[in-house]
Design a protein around this motif. Structure first.
Motif, PDB file in Angstrom:
ATOM      1  N   LYS A 346     -65.226  16.944 -14.096  1.00 45.86           N
ATOM      2  CA  LYS A 346     -66.519  16.639 -14.738  1.00 45.86           C
ATOM      3  C   LYS A 346     -66.417  15.504 -15.758  1.00 45.86           C
ATOM      4  CE  LYS A 346     -69.023  21.004 -14.321  1.00 45.86           C
ATOM      5  NZ  LYS A 346     -68.023  21.728 -13.494  1.00 45.86           N
ATOM      6  N   PHE A 347     -65.224  15.277 -16.284  1.00 44.37           N
ATOM      7  CA  PHE A 347     -65.034  14.184 -17.241  1.00 44.37           C
ATOM      8  C   PHE A 347     -65.039  12.807 -16.558  1.00 44.37           C
ATOM      9  CE2 PHE A 347     -64.023  15.798 -21.476  1.00 44.37           C
ATOM     10  CZ  PHE A 347     -63.879  17.153 -21.227  1.00 44.37           C
ATOM     11  N   GLN A 348     -64.916  12.795 -15.254  1.00 48.23           N
ATOM     12  CA  GLN A 348     -64.804  11.547 -14.475  1.00 48.23           C
ATOM     13  C   GLN A 348     -63.472  10.837 -14.721  1.00 48.23           C
ATOM     14  OE1 GLN A 348     -67.543  11.344 -12.313  1.00 48.23           O
ATOM     15  NE2 GLN A 348     -67.920  13.242 -13.431  1.00 48.23           N
ATOM     16  N   THR A 349     -62.961  10.899 -15.923  1.00 47.31           N
ATOM     17  CA  THR A 349     -61.632  10.382 -16.229  1.00 47.31           C
ATOM     18  C   THR A 349     -60.705  11.569 -16.436  1.00 47.31           C
ATOM     19  OG1 THR A 349     -60.300   9.172 -17.855  1.00 47.31           O
ATOM     20  CG2 THR A 349     -62.237  10.269 -18.700  1.00 47.31           C
ATOM     21  N   GLY A 350     -59.441  11.439 -16.016  1.00 48.46           N
ATOM     22  CA  GLY A 350     -58.457  12.456 -16.374  1.00 48.46           C
ATOM     23  C   GLY A 350     -57.939  12.208 -17.772  1.00 48.46           C
ATOM     24  N   GLY A 351     -57.072  13.105 -18.235  1.00 48.64           N
ATOM     25  CA  GLY A 351     -56.435  12.906 -19.526  1.00 48.64           C
ATOM     26  C   GLY A 351     -55.988  14.210 -20.147  1.00 48.64           C
ATOM     27  N   TYR A 352     -55.423  14.087 -21.349  1.00 47.88           N
ATOM     28  CA  TYR A 352     -55.095  15.306 -22.090  1.00 47.88           C
ATOM     29  C   TYR A 352     -55.243  15.106 -23.587  1.00 47.88           C
ATOM     30  CZ  TYR A 352     -50.366  13.248 -22.627  1.00 47.88           C
ATOM     31  OH  TYR A 352     -49.292  12.426 -22.912  1.00 47.88           O
ATOM     32  N   PHE A 353     -55.660  16.194 -24.243  1.00 52.50           N
ATOM     33  CA  PHE A 353     -55.650  16.285 -25.694  1.00 52.50           C
ATOM     34  C   PHE A 353     -54.367  16.988 -26.105  1.00 52.50           C
ATOM     35  CE2 PHE A 353     -60.262  16.123 -24.808  1.00 52.50           C
ATOM     36  CZ  PHE A 353     -60.633  15.119 -25.685  1.00 52.50           C
ATOM     37  N   ALA A 354     -53.791  16.588 -27.234  1.00 53.86           N
ATOM     38  CA  ALA A 354     -52.535  17.203 -27.651  1.00 53.86           C
ATOM     39  C   ALA A 354     -52.401  17.162 -29.165  1.00 53.86           C
ATOM     40  CB  ALA A 354     -51.360  16.472 -27.010  1.00 53.86           C
ATOM     41  N   LYS A 355     -51.536  18.027 -29.675  1.00 54.53           N
ATOM     42  CA  LYS A 355     -51.150  17.911 -31.077  1.00 54.53           C
ATOM     43  C   LYS A 355     -50.348  16.625 -31.253  1.00 54.53           C
ATOM     44  CE  LYS A 355     -51.077  22.870 -31.930  1.00 54.53           C
ATOM     45  NZ  LYS A 355     -50.234  24.083 -31.887  1.00 54.53           N
ATOM     46  N   ALA A 356     -50.390  16.079 -32.458  1.00 49.41           N
ATOM     47  CA  ALA A 356     -49.764  14.772 -32.691  1.00 49.41           C
ATOM     48  C   ALA A 356     -48.273  14.776 -32.351  1.00 49.41           C
ATOM     49  CB  ALA A 356     -49.973  14.344 -34.139  1.00 49.41           C
ATOM     50  N   LYS A 357     -47.619  15.935 -32.506  1.00 52.34           N
ATOM     51  CA  LYS A 357     -46.164  15.961 -32.262  1.00 52.34           C
ATOM     52  C   LYS A 357     -45.809  15.703 -30.792  1.00 52.34           C
ATOM     53  CE  LYS A 357     -45.964  21.023 -31.970  1.00 52.34           C
ATOM     54  NZ  LYS A 357     -45.514  22.259 -32.596  1.00 52.34           N
ATOM     55  N   PHE A 358     -46.798  15.745 -29.900  1.00 54.45           N
ATOM     56  CA  PHE A 358     -46.522  15.463 -28.489  1.00 54.45           C
ATOM     57  C   PHE A 358     -46.678  13.980 -28.148  1.00 54.45           C
ATOM     58  CE2 PHE A 358     -47.305  19.946 -28.731  1.00 54.45           C
ATOM     59  CZ  PHE A 358     -46.247  20.433 -27.996  1.00 54.45           C
ATOM     60  N   GLN A 359     -46.840  13.183 -29.182  1.00 56.49           N
ATOM     61  CA  GLN A 359     -46.869  11.737 -28.994  1.00 56.49           C
ATOM     62  C   GLN A 359     -45.438  11.218 -29.051  1.00 56.49           C
ATOM     63  OE1 GLN A 359     -49.821   9.748 -31.270  1.00 56.49           O
ATOM     64  NE2 GLN A 359     -48.790   7.787 -31.248  1.00 56.49           N
ATOM     65  N   PRO A 360     -44.904  10.696 -27.939  1.00 53.47           N
ATOM     66  CA  PRO A 360     -43.516  10.217 -27.967  1.00 53.47           C
ATOM     67  C   PRO A 360     -43.342   9.125 -29.028  1.00 53.47           C
ATOM     68  CG  PRO A 360     -44.378  10.207 -25.723  1.00 53.47           C
ATOM     69  CD  PRO A 360     -45.535  10.465 -26.642  1.00 53.47           C
ATOM     70  N   LYS A 361     -42.120   9.085 -29.583  1.00 56.99           N
ATOM     71  CA  LYS A 361     -41.876   8.123 -30.658  1.00 56.99           C
ATOM     72  C   LYS A 361     -41.599   6.717 -30.141  1.00 56.99           C
ATOM     73  CE  LYS A 361     -40.135  11.787 -33.614  1.00 56.99           C
ATOM     74  NZ  LYS A 361     -38.927  12.569 -33.908  1.00 56.99           N
ATOM     75  N   GLN A 362     -41.288   6.604 -28.837  1.00 56.68           N
ATOM     76  CA  GLN A 362     -40.991   5.288 -28.264  1.00 56.68           C
ATOM     77  C   GLN A 362     -42.094   4.892 -27.279  1.00 56.68           C
ATOM     78  OE1 GLN A 362     -39.082   8.007 -27.834  1.00 56.68           O
ATOM     79  NE2 GLN A 362     -37.199   7.701 -28.989  1.00 56.68           N
ATOM     80  N   PRO A 363     -42.280   3.569 -27.099  1.00 56.21           N
ATOM     81  CA  PRO A 363     -43.293   3.132 -26.125  1.00 56.21           C
ATOM     82  C   PRO A 363     -42.804   3.329 -24.693  1.00 56.21           C
ATOM     83  CG  PRO A 363     -42.154   1.233 -27.077  1.00 56.21           C
ATOM     84  CD  PRO A 363     -41.614   2.446 -27.775  1.00 56.21           C
ATOM     85  N   TYR A 364     -43.730   3.223 -23.738  1.00 56.88           N
ATOM     86  CA  TYR A 364     -43.447   3.206 -22.293  1.00 56.88           C
ATOM     87  C   TYR A 364     -42.917   4.532 -21.750  1.00 56.88           C
ATOM     88  CZ  TYR A 364     -44.041  -1.795 -22.875  1.00 56.88           C
ATOM     89  OH  TYR A 364     -44.552  -3.026 -23.182  1.00 56.88           O
ATOM     90  N   ARG A 365     -43.051   5.635 -22.520  1.00 55.09           N
ATOM     91  CA  ARG A 365     -42.572   6.920 -21.988  1.00 55.09           C
ATOM     92  C   ARG A 365     -43.721   7.657 -21.303  1.00 55.09           C
ATOM     93  NH1 ARG A 365     -38.284   9.872 -25.704  1.00 55.09           N
ATOM     94  NH2 ARG A 365     -37.623  10.480 -23.609  1.00 55.09           N
ATOM     95  N   ILE A 366     -44.910   7.588 -21.895  1.00 54.60           N
ATOM     96  CA  ILE A 366     -46.122   8.044 -21.214  1.00 54.60           C
ATOM     97  C   ILE A 366     -46.907   6.767 -20.968  1.00 54.60           C
ATOM     98  CG2 ILE A 366     -48.252   9.407 -21.417  1.00 54.60           C
ATOM     99  CD1 ILE A 366     -45.812  11.208 -21.373  1.00 54.60           C
ATOM    100  N   PHE A 367     -46.858   6.281 -19.748  1.00 54.35           N
ATOM    101  CA  PHE A 367     -47.361   4.934 -19.496  1.00 54.35           C
ATOM    102  C   PHE A 367     -47.603   4.778 -17.998  1.00 54.35           C
ATOM    103  CE2 PHE A 367     -47.010   0.340 -18.878  1.00 54.35           C
ATOM    104  CZ  PHE A 367     -47.666  -0.162 -19.992  1.00 54.35           C
ATOM    105  N   ASN A 368     -48.574   3.961 -17.652  1.00 55.65           N
ATOM    106  CA  ASN A 368     -48.709   3.475 -16.283  1.00 55.65           C
ATOM    107  C   ASN A 368     -49.582   2.226 -16.325  1.00 55.65           C
ATOM    108  OD1 ASN A 368     -51.508   4.447 -16.116  1.00 55.65           O
ATOM    109  ND2 ASN A 368     -50.591   6.482 -15.973  1.00 55.65           N
ATOM    110  N   THR A 369     -49.891   1.651 -15.185  1.00 52.45           N
ATOM    111  CA  THR A 369     -50.629   0.384 -15.203  1.00 52.45           C
ATOM    112  C   THR A 369     -51.967   0.529 -15.917  1.00 52.45           C
ATOM    113  OG1 THR A 369     -49.631  -0.282 -13.119  1.00 52.45           O
ATOM    114  CG2 THR A 369     -51.614  -1.466 -13.774  1.00 52.45           C
ATOM    115  N   TRP A 370     -52.758   1.556 -15.551  1.00 53.05           N
ATOM    116  CA  TRP A 370     -54.134   1.592 -16.018  1.00 53.05           C
ATOM    117  C   TRP A 370     -54.382   2.481 -17.231  1.00 53.05           C
ATOM    118  CZ3 TRP A 370     -55.076   1.736 -10.165  1.00 53.05           C
ATOM    119  CH2 TRP A 370     -55.265   0.434  -9.690  1.00 53.05           C
ATOM    120  N   MET A 371     -53.704   3.629 -17.293  1.00 52.06           N
ATOM    121  CA  MET A 371     -53.863   4.537 -18.443  1.00 52.06           C
ATOM    122  C   MET A 371     -55.334   4.925 -18.680  1.00 52.06           C
ATOM    123  SD  MET A 371     -50.729   4.719 -19.733  1.00 52.06           S
ATOM    124  CE  MET A 371     -50.637   4.907 -21.512  1.00 52.06           C
ATOM    125  N   GLY A 372     -56.065   5.205 -17.626  1.00 53.14           N
ATOM    126  CA  GLY A 372     -57.481   5.530 -17.767  1.00 53.14           C
ATOM    127  C   GLY A 372     -58.346   4.359 -17.322  1.00 53.14           C
TER     128      GLY A 372
END
Lengths: 487, 487
Positions: A346-372
């Motif tokens: 129903k959101f038309q876009t996928g994704g996830y909400f998370a607590k801040a601690k689930f944000q990786p500290k380095q770039p390119y770990r949760i990543f892809n071409t479009w990201m939404g």
């Protein structure tokens, strides 16, 4: 010439204003109207074309997307069906809603529609505002971080990864990677690629890519022949209905499941495959519309915390109001928010909400071409505004109460046929005596002009749009009685 | 009032006609024009906002999607950059191409844009025609089956599944599933979920979901902390440049890799993890723009066939003309077509082409809610028509030849800095002495108004749009010399 052009322009403006002023419901037909069996001859002809290049076995009918309107889908044979399944629960406002039409008609949106950016490297200012103004206001309480994705499977896969990264970082005490980590990871080996696990449930559905599929256990046909991770699989409660008459037994069912979950934490720890996260639907949907009690979810969260794992609630099918609350897990009165909540459909876009601690500290770990996709965010914005303006979640709660009551009445009339009626909001279901009876019933309902869905082994599920009202509910209930009578 | 409206309408019509009549290139700026360092102050401000809810570390600048045009991206600080990276190789016609604008301006398309169907159950007649008239005409020779998907990762994941299903069916001699198959599959166990494997290559990139990531070996940061399948990983050729001076040595490199591939087939067979498919990029892109010779790919196909496995060529980054041929694997003169070819990025929609035997015999095995998107097919149609009308693949081949020659000249001028120039079409790259030199060079180029990308440990990659011409190539080459001179 000039006059004719002006007239044309005026009539265009008028149509648009009318559409805005009236609710979509006033444009709907008064009820289903069937011309042919489903699939009709024109659908069959197109399905034959599909066969040359596609697997057509799951095709039900060919959709006339121009004529479909509101709660009604129309097929290319001109059959008008009240659609209580809505493209596998993915259309919150039904067909051709003017608020979504406006998104594509507004010239201001053109550059966002035309140029899909790689949001991980070159976000647009519009997208950054969309995150703030569209997604964050609907975040589950306590989740301040959001990562848009493309579909349900990739939302779950990336949420799984965020959990694995969080867990590993915690167990490394935040220390940097060793040379051995770096080298072994390139060859899929521990310690770089550790043998940690995600716990999921019997009957669960979380998607069909390799990680998500390892947590999916709804039907063998989804899993057969595909290699899978050895991850723990726990029982999910199977309640007796009506709930109020089976409280003691159902509480025991919770206990039994929770005991096994606890065991699995220990078993997989000693197998050197510690559980980093537990993945659960608030209502097992594809698996058969199985509900868990608030107590079950509260205890599950407690156990998960005690074992140092994260709790992921997969709201891909339940999210955005269908259960009469924005998020289904709001019903559980959890003492703290889940760690991650995934969404799509129903959101038309996928994704996830998370607590801040689930944000990786380095770039390119949760990543892809479009990201939404900004275009999908524009559509989501129109959806959320309409949901708010038209009180559609309240509508879904109220309509759902009436509808579930109606289903219970049908069940009383046909107790051998319609069993275990259950639901939250309009997210309702019932069981039938067997798969063949269920499939026949769904088929007859469709030919009577009501489009509903199957789930699990013997269940029928309703997944109407949020604009499904009492009037529509009554049409469905009446047709159910008609079909049941002659069954 | 009336006159004013008419005037407005006329001017709208005029603008549109002009846009159509002229090539997009005539609307481009004459060259890069930099106002600030990258990221500029406005970008920095927005990146700060992102930090609250997202991982901003990969963000390079914030894109002004309205002002970007053709080969030029403009950021929100007004910096005009010649974009030779194009949103990670995903924009075939650059920014704001009128042919794509028309897709969203045409009222005929509205219902297809507004209502995203679940194509696996309710395809539209338009979509069935799109498969026939848009996708199939560009199918790699010999592949008659096509499955649209959402993105590159899910295209690969589903293609992997199609291979596993084909292999298992073959080894079951087409017999039905046993009870043991069905039951074990629900618990992720063999025989239902068998321990088969997919072979991939050192340095490969096939995506970041769990299955695709198990075949990805480009950089540790993509893989660290994520559990992975124990699947065989073979060496991919690493050639010495210039090729013409190192023929013997490079042929030996092919032999060495092929020998190891053969060993791995046997090793994994005796490990009870038989290789069902080999997954390979025609040019390893993310991993460092490593090329394999036609002979390498011919021998790889032979070995794969001999071992009863399928050959999957991942053309997510190379497909749709960037190498000067529609599919990069056309350069290899394979005696038969690959078994499956995956695509995404420039196609806007993901998906895969396959031989008919990779179509599962049962429904719901390759399935998800959306199964692609008609809106993306409309955009793809506009792209493919423009590519044809404007001979853009020929343009890419010709421009690529000039550009690669130019790069070789720069390499001769700066042999300590610009190494191993290589490429097909405009899909070009070179190496630098170290990662830190490379990163500094890319940064200086960007601040000089040229947006290029990194890949592998020490490489620079060019991924321009197909509308990249000699004029643009010369601007890049001149800026390279300018930057190299003062390096």
């Amino acid at each position: 010439m000039r006059a004719a052009r002006l007239l044309h322009l005026r009539s265009l403006l008028q149509t648009r204003t009318q559409c805005r002023a009236n609710s979509i419901l006033s444009h709907e037909p008064s009820g289903p109207k069937m011309n042919t069996e489903i699939p009709g001859p024109k659908s069959k002809e197109f399905i034959k074309k599909l066969e040359k290049t596609q697997n057509p076995f799951s095709t039900v009918f060919v959709l006339d997307v121009e004529k479909s309107i509101g709660n009604y889908s129309v097929d290319i044979d001109g059959n008008v069906m009240l659609d209580v399944y809505e493209q596998i629960a993915s259309l919150p406002l039904g067909y051709n809603h003017p608020s979504i039409q406006k998104v594509f008609q507004d010239p201001k949106n053109l550059s966002q529609l035309v140029n899909r950016p790689a949001l991980g490297v070159h976000p647009t200012p519009q997208f950054i505002k969309q995150i703030e103004e569209i997604l964050l206001p609907v975040a589950p309480k306590g989740l301040e971080y959001v990562q848009p994705m493309m579909c349900g499977s990739c939302s779950n896969e990336n949420a799984f990864k965020a959990i694995c990264i969080w867990y590993a970082d915690k167990h490394r005490d935040g220390k940097p990677f060793t040379d051995e980590d770096l080298k072994s990871s390139m060859y899929n080996k521990a310690p770089g690629c550790p043998t940690v696990s995600l716990m999921s449930f019997e009957g669960a559905f979380h998607g069909r890519t390799f990680g998500a599929l390892s947590c999916t256990h709804s039907k063998p046909i989804h899993k057969l022949d595909i290699p899978s991770f050895d991850w723990p699989i726990a029982p999910f409660p199977r309640y007796k209905y009506p709930l109020e008459a089976n409280e003691r037994e159902n509480a025991k069912e919770d206990e039994k499941c929770l005991a096994r979950i606890e065991e699995l934490f220990h078993e997989y720890k000693s197998k050197q495959k510690p559980v980093v996260g537990v993945v659960v639907e608030p209502i097992q949907s594809e698996g058969g519309d199985y509900h868990g009690s608030p107590n079950f979810f509260q205890q599950l969260q407690k156990l998960t915390n005690q074992n140092g794992a994260a709790l992921l609630v997969d709201e891909v099918q339940t999210g955005l109001g269908a259960t009469g609350k924005f998020w289904a897990h709001e019903y559980f009165n959890l003492p703290a928010s889940p760690d991650i909540v995934t969404f799509s459909k129903k959101f038309q876009t996928g994704g996830y909400f998370a607590k801040a601690k689930f944000q990786p500290k380095q770039p390119y770990r949760i990543f892809n071409t479009w990201m939404g996709e900004p275009a999908k965010m524009l559509v989501l914005d129109a959806i959320l505004k309409t949901v708010k303006e038209e009180n559609l979640i309240e509508n879904t709660r109220k309509t759902g109460d009436l509808f579930l009551n109606g289903l219970k009445n049908v069940s009383k009339q046909y107790p051998q046929l319609v069993l275990n009626t259950r639901g939250l909001g309009t997210f309702c279901a019932f069981d039938m005596p067997s798969a063949s009876v269920r499939d026949k019933f769904i088929n007859q309902m469709r030919n009577a002009g009501i489009q509903i869905g199957a789930c699990g082994d013997v269940s029928v599920r309703f997944r109407p749009a949020l604009i499904f009202t009492e009037k529509h509910a009554n049409i469905v209930l009446n047709k159910m009685v008609e079909v049941a009578k002659n069954f």
